[in-house]
Design a protein around this motif. Structure first.
Motif, mmCIF file in Angstrom:
data_model
loop_
_atom_site.group_PDB
_atom_site.id
_atom_site.type_symbol
_atom_site.label_atom_id
_atom_site.label_comp_id
_atom_site.label_asym_id
_atom_site.label_seq_id
_atom_site.Cartn_x
_atom_site.Cartn_y
_atom_site.Cartn_z
ATOM 1 N N SER A 220 7.730 143.651 95.749
ATOM 2 C CA SER A 220 7.551 145.001 95.567
ATOM 3 C C SER A 220 7.245 145.126 94.010
ATOM 4 O O SER A 220 7.391 144.358 93.133
ATOM 5 C CB SER A 220 8.965 145.823 95.653
ATOM 6 N N VAL A 221 6.903 146.618 93.593
ATOM 7 C CA VAL A 221 6.254 146.715 92.142
ATOM 8 C C VAL A 221 6.952 147.976 91.980
ATOM 9 O O VAL A 221 6.858 149.000 92.745
ATOM 10 C CB VAL A 221 4.778 146.882 91.970
ATOM 11 N N THR A 222 7.759 148.021 90.844
ATOM 12 C CA THR A 222 8.114 149.349 90.296
ATOM 13 C C THR A 222 7.948 149.544 89.007
ATOM 14 O O THR A 222 8.060 148.738 88.042
ATOM 15 C CB THR A 222 9.826 149.093 90.472
ATOM 16 N N LEU A 223 7.319 150.701 88.769
ATOM 17 C CA LEU A 223 6.740 151.064 87.386
ATOM 18 C C LEU A 223 8.082 151.979 86.876
ATOM 19 O O LEU A 223 8.705 152.847 87.464
ATOM 20 C CB LEU A 223 5.660 152.153 87.437
ATOM 21 N N VAL A 224 8.700 151.533 85.653
ATOM 22 C CA VAL A 224 9.464 152.213 85.020
ATOM 23 C C VAL A 224 8.847 152.735 83.675
ATOM 24 O O VAL A 224 8.501 152.272 82.802
ATOM 25 C CB VAL A 224 10.780 151.458 84.326
ATOM 26 N N GLU A 225 8.683 154.021 83.936
ATOM 27 C CA GLU A 225 8.099 154.947 82.768
ATOM 28 C C GLU A 225 8.892 155.749 82.090
ATOM 29 O O GLU A 225 9.558 156.421 82.575
ATOM 30 C CB GLU A 225 6.908 155.895 83.410
ATOM 31 N N GLY A 226 9.312 155.590 80.987
ATOM 32 C CA GLY A 226 10.298 156.174 80.079
ATOM 33 C C GLY A 226 9.798 156.217 78.644
ATOM 34 O O GLY A 226 9.294 155.413 77.967
ATOM 35 N N VAL A 227 10.038 157.510 78.112
ATOM 36 C CA VAL A 227 9.834 157.775 76.978
ATOM 37 C C VAL A 227 10.163 156.931 75.963
ATOM 38 O O VAL A 227 11.250 156.223 76.309
ATOM 39 C CB VAL A 227 10.052 159.179 76.509
ATOM 40 N N THR A 228 9.714 156.839 74.539
ATOM 41 C CA THR A 228 9.933 155.920 73.680
ATOM 42 C C THR A 228 11.635 156.050 73.300
ATOM 43 O O THR A 228 11.908 157.359 73.173
ATOM 44 C CB THR A 228 9.204 156.037 72.298
ATOM 45 N N GLY A 229 12.304 154.935 73.469
ATOM 46 C CA GLY A 229 13.892 155.329 73.316
ATOM 47 C C GLY A 229 14.663 155.619 74.499
ATOM 48 O O GLY A 229 15.618 155.877 74.236
ATOM 49 N N ALA A 352 8.895 138.120 95.332
ATOM 50 C CA ALA A 352 9.758 138.483 94.208
ATOM 51 C C ALA A 352 9.247 139.893 93.724
ATOM 52 O O ALA A 352 8.239 140.350 93.796
ATOM 53 C CB ALA A 352 9.788 137.811 92.891
ATOM 54 N N PRO A 353 10.217 140.642 93.171
ATOM 55 C CA PRO A 353 10.068 141.846 92.885
ATOM 56 C C PRO A 353 9.539 142.065 91.426
ATOM 57 O O PRO A 353 9.735 141.037 90.590
ATOM 58 C CB PRO A 353 11.482 143.050 92.907
ATOM 59 N N VAL A 354 8.539 142.839 90.968
ATOM 60 C CA VAL A 354 8.042 143.057 89.685
ATOM 61 C C VAL A 354 8.667 144.323 89.246
ATOM 62 O O VAL A 354 8.710 145.355 89.922
ATOM 63 C CB VAL A 354 6.675 143.331 89.655
ATOM 64 N N VAL A 355 8.773 144.403 87.809
ATOM 65 C CA VAL A 355 9.207 145.749 87.194
ATOM 66 C C VAL A 355 8.035 145.816 86.240
ATOM 67 O O VAL A 355 8.051 144.933 85.197
ATOM 68 C CB VAL A 355 10.517 145.721 86.624
ATOM 69 N N LEU A 356 7.445 147.000 85.967
ATOM 70 C CA LEU A 356 6.646 147.231 85.032
ATOM 71 C C LEU A 356 7.050 148.332 84.159
ATOM 72 O O LEU A 356 7.453 149.443 84.613
ATOM 73 C CB LEU A 356 4.963 147.611 85.345
ATOM 74 N N ALA A 357 7.205 148.065 82.847
ATOM 75 C CA ALA A 357 7.790 149.027 81.990
ATOM 76 C C ALA A 357 6.867 149.370 80.715
ATOM 77 O O ALA A 357 6.194 148.627 80.440
ATOM 78 C CB ALA A 357 9.141 148.399 81.294
ATOM 79 N N SER A 358 6.985 150.730 80.587
ATOM 80 C CA SER A 358 5.863 151.209 79.492
ATOM 81 C C SER A 358 6.365 152.880 79.343
ATOM 82 O O SER A 358 6.863 153.448 80.200
ATOM 83 C CB SER A 358 4.539 151.177 79.940
ATOM 84 N N ALA A 359 6.244 153.178 77.852
ATOM 85 C CA ALA A 359 6.251 154.528 77.717
ATOM 86 C C ALA A 359 5.021 155.257 77.971
ATOM 87 O O ALA A 359 4.993 156.412 78.284
ATOM 88 C CB ALA A 359 6.668 154.861 76.187
ATOM 89 N N THR A 360 3.883 154.512 77.863
ATOM 90 C CA THR A 360 2.804 154.956 78.188
ATOM 91 C C THR A 360 1.822 153.891 79.097
ATOM 92 O O THR A 360 1.194 153.233 78.637
ATOM 93 C CB THR A 360 1.812 154.892 76.937
ATOM 94 N N PRO A 361 1.837 154.122 80.507
ATOM 95 C CA PRO A 361 1.459 153.102 81.272
ATOM 96 C C PRO A 361 -0.067 153.156 81.362
ATOM 97 O O PRO A 361 -0.622 154.244 81.000
ATOM 98 C CB PRO A 361 1.898 153.630 82.563
#
Ligand SMILES: Nc1ncnc2c1ncn2[C@@H]1O[C@H](COP(=O)(O)OP(=O)(O)OP(=O)(O)O)[C@@H](O)[C@H]1O
Ligand SMILES: [Zn+2]
Length: 732
Positions: A220-229, A352-361
């Motif tokens: 699976s792919v999950t985007l974690v989009e979270g502001v800086t900090g 396997a699952p994927v996590v993509l992390a970014s403040a600015t995808p």
């Protein structure tokens, strides 16, 4: 090359044929006979004859057959075999990027270097009678070794305060005996329960989704989009913890792994152990040990650069791609693959699952999330009630700095206030060196690289002019080489070194640190300086993009972007996206500690959509506009792109072949071929360059088209190189 693990060749051809991929620029596997009785399996690394020499290769497939006319496999190399999953990944990369299969395979091939023999660590312990000749030093050693424990020679020498020669002497007399020590573990075992973080409710919700994704043991792919900090790192650590609880392995890909000492420290605080690091700065010996330990499952968590993607994980349970939008994930030499995209391919193969992390995808990832192909988790706020920095533009048309200076009065005033409050300022300028261009005031001569179409950049403290494309270096002369005038050379425009000069003029007693990747001292120095900044040992920091990435400087409250417009002028279809991401990242360094932060953007175009988006904080509006522009133009992710770069030492030949390619394009419905045009960087390392751009509908068979096209164009002589870049990130 010797066969490392015994010959498999017993002289008689057997009844099996091995299709073997060798690590050279060839597009297919070659067939060899498997000697009778040889124990050989798919994925094994072997030695085979190739023309007049021997080479290593990997068994891609085994099949029945006599192979009487074939050359035989010579031996098997004692390294972990290349698993089915990696072989499928490599097939995929070769198909997708059009890189020759052998070159793609080389990404995953690790062969032992010269120093491969694992050094056996020896210890010593008391065994026999004291020697006949007893000196004071010898007595001290015997006393120190009392009790029968095993010590390394160095340890024992230190405890006894003697030299190694004394220890060796006692081994010779039989008083001490040498015993083998077990090898040091390659990496410790991270403990998921070591020191769990108390998460905020937002973070906990996101973490729960990630834990569940890991527990599913499926792709699976999950985007974690979270502001800086916002704590994206803390959140994906929970996914890592879950993988560890399941006894599985986790891979964390990072764009600038060498500079992430802070990250390693945080990981160790959470899990009691640092992860295994994998990047080009790790010694080849250690890499070899890690390679084996990843294959055996002994290493559970790897944090690494792009190439970590090709490690032989035996039970991969999670892949995290941190800062997924980073351009550094695109490999720009050899097989031109995008590590984020290939991480997703590998995870699909490995279930396997994927996590993509970014403040600015990236726009691509945002669109995939919006269309439901990826899960989308959002962390809208900074952790701990902290606020995002306030953003203001400084209109450089109205608040111009003094002539030959780059800091405007409002930015200087803000720096003074920050300093008076005992807080840190960061000035961001994405230009290395002293000045991007040097010219003669008398005749106008400009210093250009002899190998590239690029100006030479002055590096003042190296007293040199440097080409940032090929590395050409020359001394900065005193006279103009063209007209001979003395002392007429002028530096044009700012680089970080020049900015540092200006800062010191204004703030003579401030502690100023300038960070640039080209300074002497390398990674070690950068790591130390980053630590010093985090510890508050600097007042003003001046840096290129490497200061923008992921660092936590608690006392930093002001970020000044010296030239917010730099990246917008390039004509690159991703210029807006990239500028937005970079400036959001760098301004996001402000206000991460107790005190709120602010950011000032020096710009000549405060009304540019990118500036407006940054100032308003309305990222969603920016993405919506950017997506609309791309959709209208058929650009990724709504359409597909591939670049063809033709280069040759002779300009006319390069151009002629580029034109020949264009003539044989025969693009079907849904595919356009644009160009050729001279590349913006028309000359690099003595090669002239022309570019063609292929734009294709999303559902078209771009790879099939490219292959057929290149195959039907007459093959050029060796000196003309044709490079295919699918999903290009650079348009230079
Ligand atoms: N639940 C938490 N408990 C304690 N500290 C936290 C928590 N969440 C985040 N932090 C702290 O807040 C800071 C920012 O967190 P982190 O670096 O994970 O954010 P991020 O979203 O990855 O940031 P960026 O995108 O700017 O790199 C760090 O110092 C981190 O230790
Ligand atoms: Zn050059």
């Amino acid at each position: 090359m010797p066969s490392e693990n015994g010959a498999v060749n017993e002289g008689r051809a057997g009844s099996r044929i091995a299709d073997i991929v060798v690590p050279v620029a060839l597009d297919k596997a070659y067939s060899y006979a498997v000697p009778a009785g040889a124990a050989l399996a798919e994925g094994d690394v072997v030695v085979v004859p190739l023309g007049p020499r021997e080479t290593v290769g990997v068994v891609w497939a085994l099949r029945e057959g006599a192979g009487a006319n074939l050359k035989s496999v010579l031996g098997r190399v004692d390294v972990p075999p290349m698993g089915e999953d990696l072989r499928r990944l490599i097939d995929w990369i070769a198909w997708y990027t059009l890189a020759p299969l052998g070159l793609a395979m080389r990404l995953a091939l690790r062969i032992p270097g010269e120093d491969r023999a694992e050094q056996v660590r020896v210890g010593v312990r008391l065994a026999g009678e004291p020697p006949e000749r007893l000196t004071a030093a010898r007595l001290r050693v015997i006393a120190a070794a009392e009790g029968g424990l095993v010590y390394t020679k160095g340890d024992l020498a230190e405890r006894a305060g003697v030299s190694l020669a004394v220890i060796n002497g006692l081994v010779d007399t039989g008083t001490l005996e040498a015993v083998a020590l077990p090898p040091e573990p390659v990496a410790g075992l991270p403990d998921p329960e070591h020191a769990p973080t108390a998460l905020s409710p937002d973070q906990e919700r996101a973490a729960a989704v990630l834990r569940a994704a890991v527990a599913e043991r499926n792709f699976s792919v999950t985007l974690v989009e979270g502001v800086t900090g916002s704590g994206k790192t803390e959140v994906y650590f929970e996914a890592v913890a879950e993988a560890l609880r399941q006894g599985r392995q986790a891979l964390i890909l990072m764009p600038e792994i060498a500079l992430t000492a802070q990250f390693l420290g945080r990981f160790a605080a959470r899990f009691g152990r640092a992860p295994a690091e994998w990047h080009s700065g790790i010694s080849s010996r250690r890499r070899e040990r890690l390679h084996r330990a990843v294959a055996s499952g002994e290493v559970k968590v790897v944090a690494g650069a792009r190439s970590a993607l090709f490690l032989p994980f035996s039970d991969l349970g999670l892949v995290v791609v941190d800062e997924e939008h980073e351009q550094a994930y695109k490999q720009e030499e050899g097989a031109l693959y995008h590590a984020r995209d290939m991480a997703i391919v590998r995870a699909r193969i490995d279930k396997a699952p994927v996590v993509l992390a970014s403040a600015t995808p990236s726009v691509e990832t945002r669109v995939n999330a919006a269309r439901g192909r990826y899960r989308h988790l959002v962390l809208p706020e900074r952790f701990g009630g902290r606020t995002l920095p306030t953003m203001r533009a400084i209109d450089m048309r109205k608040k111009a700095p003094e002539r030959g200076r780059w800091l405007s009065p409002p930015l200087l005033a803000a720096m003074r206030e920050t300093r008076a409050a005992g807080e840190q300022s960061l000035l961001f300028l994405n230009r290395r060196g002293y000045a991007p261009l040097t010219l003669c005031r008398s005749c106008g001569h400009r210093f250009q690289c002899p190998n590239c179409s690029a100006w030479l950049v002055e590096h003042r403290f190296r007293r040199a002019l440097v080409c940032h494309h090929c590395g050409h270096v020359e001394r900065r002369p005193d006279n103009c080489p063209e007209c001979g005038t003395v002392d007429a050379l002028a530096a044009c425009g700012p680089g970080v070194e020049r900015l540092a000069e200006e800062v010191v003029e204004h703030f003579p007693d401030a502690r100023v640190i300038t960070l640039s990747s080209d300074f002497p001292g390398g990674i070690e120095r950068l790591r130390r300086e980053l630590e010093a900044i985090a510890a508050g040992e600097a007042d003003i920091i001046i840096g290129t993009q490497l200061v923008a990435k992921g660092h936590n400087f608690p006392q930093l409250t002001l970020v000044g972007v010296v030239d917010a417009d730099v990246g917008l002028a390039s004509g690159d279809p991703r210029a807006s996206e990239r500028t937005f991401q970079l400036l959001q990242q760098v301004t996001g360094r402000a206000g991460r500690g107790d005190r709120p932060g602010r950011a000032l953007l020096q710009t000549y175009q405060p009304d540019h959509p990118v500036m407006r988006a940054l100032l308003s904080g309305d990222a969603a509006a920016f993405y919506a506009e950017e997506e609309a522009v791309r959709e209208a133009a058929g650009l990724p992710p709504f359409g597909r792109l591939a670049a063809i770069i033709v280069s040759a030492p002779d300009r006319g030949e390069a151009e002629a072949h580029a034109r020949a390619l264009a003539r044989s394009a025969e693009a079907p419905e849904g595919i356009d071929v644009l160009g050729p045009a001279e590349a913006p960087l028309a000359l690099i390392r003595g090669r002239y360059r022309f570019r063609l751009l292929v734009r294709a509908a999303r559902d078209s068979d771009l790879q099939g088209y490219l292959r057929a096209w290149i195959a039907r164009t007459p093959k050029p002589p060796q000196r003309i190189r044709v490079t295919v870049d699918v999903d290009p990130m650079s348009f230079m």
